[in-house]
Design a protein around this motif. Structure first.
Motif, mmCIF file in Angstrom:
data_model
loop_
_atom_site.group_PDB
_atom_site.id
_atom_site.type_symbol
_atom_site.label_atom_id
_atom_site.label_comp_id
_atom_site.label_asym_id
_atom_site.label_seq_id
_atom_site.Cartn_x
_atom_site.Cartn_y
_atom_site.Cartn_z
ATOM 1 N N MET A 1 0.849 -1.194 0.000
ATOM 2 C CA MET A 1 0.000 0.000 0.000
ATOM 3 C C MET A 1 0.887 1.246 0.000
ATOM 4 S SD MET A 1 -2.983 1.109 2.699
ATOM 5 C CE MET A 1 -1.843 1.160 4.085
ATOM 6 N N ASN A 2 0.680 2.135 -0.951
ATOM 7 C CA ASN A 2 1.449 3.360 -1.044
ATOM 8 C C ASN A 2 0.754 4.470 -0.262
ATOM 9 O OD1 ASN A 2 3.451 2.293 -2.750
ATOM 10 N ND2 ASN A 2 2.114 2.565 -4.540
ATOM 11 N N LEU A 3 1.434 4.988 0.739
ATOM 12 C CA LEU A 3 0.889 6.074 1.544
ATOM 13 C C LEU A 3 1.460 7.396 1.054
ATOM 14 C CD1 LEU A 3 1.212 4.527 5.123
ATOM 15 C CD2 LEU A 3 -0.801 4.559 3.653
ATOM 16 N N SER A 4 0.631 8.420 1.072
ATOM 17 C CA SER A 4 1.106 9.734 0.669
ATOM 18 C C SER A 4 2.155 10.232 1.651
ATOM 19 C CB SER A 4 -0.057 10.724 0.619
ATOM 20 O OG SER A 4 -0.537 10.996 1.930
ATOM 21 N N LYS A 5 2.970 11.162 1.193
ATOM 22 C CA LYS A 5 4.026 11.726 2.037
ATOM 23 C C LYS A 5 3.432 12.380 3.272
ATOM 24 C CE LYS A 5 8.101 14.699 1.622
ATOM 25 N NZ LYS A 5 8.860 15.600 0.710
ATOM 26 N N GLU A 6 2.314 13.084 3.100
ATOM 27 C CA GLU A 6 1.679 13.773 4.217
ATOM 28 C C GLU A 6 1.142 12.777 5.241
ATOM 29 O OE1 GLU A 6 -1.567 17.330 5.123
ATOM 30 O OE2 GLU A 6 -1.329 16.533 3.100
ATOM 31 N N LEU A 7 0.508 11.708 4.771
ATOM 32 C CA LEU A 7 -0.031 10.713 5.681
ATOM 33 C C LEU A 7 1.090 10.029 6.460
ATOM 34 C CD1 LEU A 7 -2.349 9.140 6.867
ATOM 35 C CD2 LEU A 7 -2.306 7.622 4.868
ATOM 36 N N ARG A 8 2.192 9.729 5.779
ATOM 37 C CA ARG A 8 3.341 9.147 6.481
ATOM 38 C C ARG A 8 3.869 10.083 7.550
ATOM 39 N NH1 ARG A 8 7.438 7.604 1.895
ATOM 40 N NH2 ARG A 8 6.173 9.077 0.697
ATOM 41 N N GLY A 9 3.869 11.376 7.240
ATOM 42 C CA GLY A 9 4.302 12.358 8.232
ATOM 43 C C GLY A 9 3.420 12.348 9.457
ATOM 44 N N HIS A 10 2.106 12.275 9.256
ATOM 45 C CA HIS A 10 1.166 12.222 10.387
ATOM 46 C C HIS A 10 1.379 10.949 11.210
ATOM 47 C CE1 HIS A 10 -1.207 15.795 9.646
ATOM 48 N NE2 HIS A 10 -1.346 15.462 8.370
ATOM 49 N N LEU A 11 1.628 9.843 10.543
ATOM 50 C CA LEU A 11 1.852 8.582 11.252
ATOM 51 C C LEU A 11 3.122 8.646 12.099
ATOM 52 C CD1 LEU A 11 0.846 5.993 8.494
ATOM 53 C CD2 LEU A 11 -0.419 6.576 10.573
ATOM 54 N N PHE A 12 4.185 9.201 11.528
ATOM 55 C CA PHE A 12 5.433 9.335 12.280
ATOM 56 C C PHE A 12 5.254 10.267 13.476
ATOM 57 C CE2 PHE A 12 7.793 7.736 8.481
ATOM 58 C CZ PHE A 12 8.582 6.801 9.133
ATOM 59 N N ALA A 13 4.568 11.378 13.264
ATOM 60 C CA ALA A 13 4.349 12.330 14.362
ATOM 61 C C ALA A 13 3.500 11.704 15.460
ATOM 62 C CB ALA A 13 3.674 13.598 13.830
ATOM 63 N N GLY A 14 2.435 11.014 15.070
ATOM 64 C CA GLY A 14 1.581 10.368 16.061
ATOM 65 C C GLY A 14 2.312 9.298 16.842
ATOM 66 N N MET A 15 3.117 8.483 16.142
ATOM 67 C CA MET A 15 3.890 7.445 16.822
ATOM 68 C C MET A 15 4.873 8.052 17.816
ATOM 69 S SD MET A 15 6.425 4.546 15.160
ATOM 70 C CE MET A 15 7.741 5.716 14.823
ATOM 71 N N THR A 16 5.506 9.157 17.419
ATOM 72 C CA THR A 16 6.473 9.802 18.310
ATOM 73 C C THR A 16 5.807 10.293 19.583
ATOM 74 O OG1 THR A 16 7.686 10.565 16.353
ATOM 75 C CG2 THR A 16 8.249 11.575 18.462
ATOM 76 N N ILE A 17 4.662 10.924 19.443
ATOM 77 C CA ILE A 17 3.973 11.457 20.621
ATOM 78 C C ILE A 17 3.515 10.330 21.540
ATOM 79 C CG2 ILE A 17 1.936 12.736 21.383
ATOM 80 C CD1 ILE A 17 4.314 14.385 20.227
ATOM 81 N N LEU A 18 3.108 9.210 20.973
ATOM 82 C CA LEU A 18 2.740 8.062 21.802
ATOM 83 C C LEU A 18 3.929 7.585 22.637
ATOM 84 C CD1 LEU A 18 0.523 5.919 19.371
ATOM 85 C CD2 LEU A 18 -0.225 7.155 21.423
#
Length: 307
Positions: A1-18
């Motif tokens: 599954m290809n994720l957009s650059k923006e969506l990947r950014g949100h996932l990385f940011a969310g994971m970091t905050i967790l």
């Protein structure tokens, strides 16, 4: 599954905050055996070694000024932010520090508008800022009143400013094409260099017996490897994908994760005011990001084009 650059950014940011939202528990445990300076130096020292082990490639900088930017990032995002936050806790309350540090996205946004082309502020950002800070306020003060402590509160404010500067440096270096992992390792190195005088002045003499205790080893590993090496690489990746402003709004959610984890692990009770605070923080993140309103606007524009 290809994720957009923006969506990947949100996932990385969310994971970091967790990840970062759970660090207070480890720090709270380690403070029984080590000083704040000892925890700080060990945490980033081990994190630096972990980043070398994971990727032993040498970071070759394209321009001399990039080394200066790395030094500023290490000074502001590692040394000043964490040192000032730890020192502030000695003079002010944890509630005060939590609220004041949560305004870091505002400084990030202001600096981004001045120093980064293409980073713009919209009314939705300020609406989200007000909502999120109100939520953080409720989370921190749901059990008591406000008490001003000038020295500690000022240090916390300076820590928030320093994080804003760090975010700008990360964004500028990411735009130059450097890998987040290699950049993070260089930030850690400069952070260790700048914090050394503070650590030595505070007295660095961790007890070997305490270092050997499993509970301390596990919590140091959490702070050093997961929250340190992995967390910072993940965060810097998010900044490279989303930009300094959009990624910074996730910082609002840190106390939410902390409150939830504290309730689950330490049995701390979430008050009704705290629950409202959680909702306001989540609303603030959505408003500050401004993603959904833009999607709706884009949809209307597409319909007009089709019509």
């Amino acid at each position: 599954m290809n994720l957009s650059k923006e969506l990947r950014g949100h996932l990385f940011a969310g994971m970091t905050i967790l990840i970062w939202g759970t660090t207070f528990i480890s720090t709270k445990v380690l403070l029984r055996a080590f000083s704040p300076a000892e925890i700080l130096f060990i945490r980033f020292g081990l994190g630096y070694l972990a980043l070398w082990a994971f990727n032993p490639r040498v970071l070759r900088l394209q321009e001399r000024k990039h080394e200066l930017w790395c030094a500023i990032a290490g000074l502001c995002g590692i040394t000043i932010y964490y040192s000032f936050e730890n020192i502030a806790l000695q003079y002010s309350t944890a509630s005060n520090i939590g609220v004041i540090v949560s305004i870091a996205p505002l400084f990030t946004a202001i600096f981004a508008c001045v120093f980064l082309p293409g980073e713009r502020l919209k009314p939705s950002f300020f609406a989200g800022f007000v909502s999120a800070v109100a939520g953080v306020f409720l989370l921190n003060y749901s059990g008591g009143g406000v008490r001003i402590n000038p020295k500690g509160d000022l240090l916390a404010l300076l820590a928030a400013v320093a994080w804003g500067v760090y975010s700008i440096m990360v964004r500028r270096l990411s735009e130059a094409g450097y890998k987040p992992g290699l950049l993070t390792r260089r930030f850690f190195l400069w952070g260790l260099v700048f914090m050394s005088p503070y650590v030595l002045h505070s007295g660095f003499s961790p007890a070997l017996a305490e270092l050997a205790r499993p509970v301390n080893l596990l919590n140091l590993a959490h702070l050093s490897f997961l929250a340190g090496a992995v967390g910072f690489v993940s965060w810097n990746t998010a900044v490279s994908y989303l930009g300094a402003v959009k990624s910074s709004v996730y910082i609002y959610a840190t106390p939410v994760v902390t409150i939830v984890v504290a309730a689950m692990v330490l049995g701390e009770r979430l008050t009704p005011a705290g629950a409202v605070g959680v909702a306001l923080v989540i609303l603030g993140v959505v408003l500050s990001d401004g993603h959904y309103p833009r999607l709706r606007l884009r949809s209307r524009e597409e319909k007009r084009d089709v019509g």
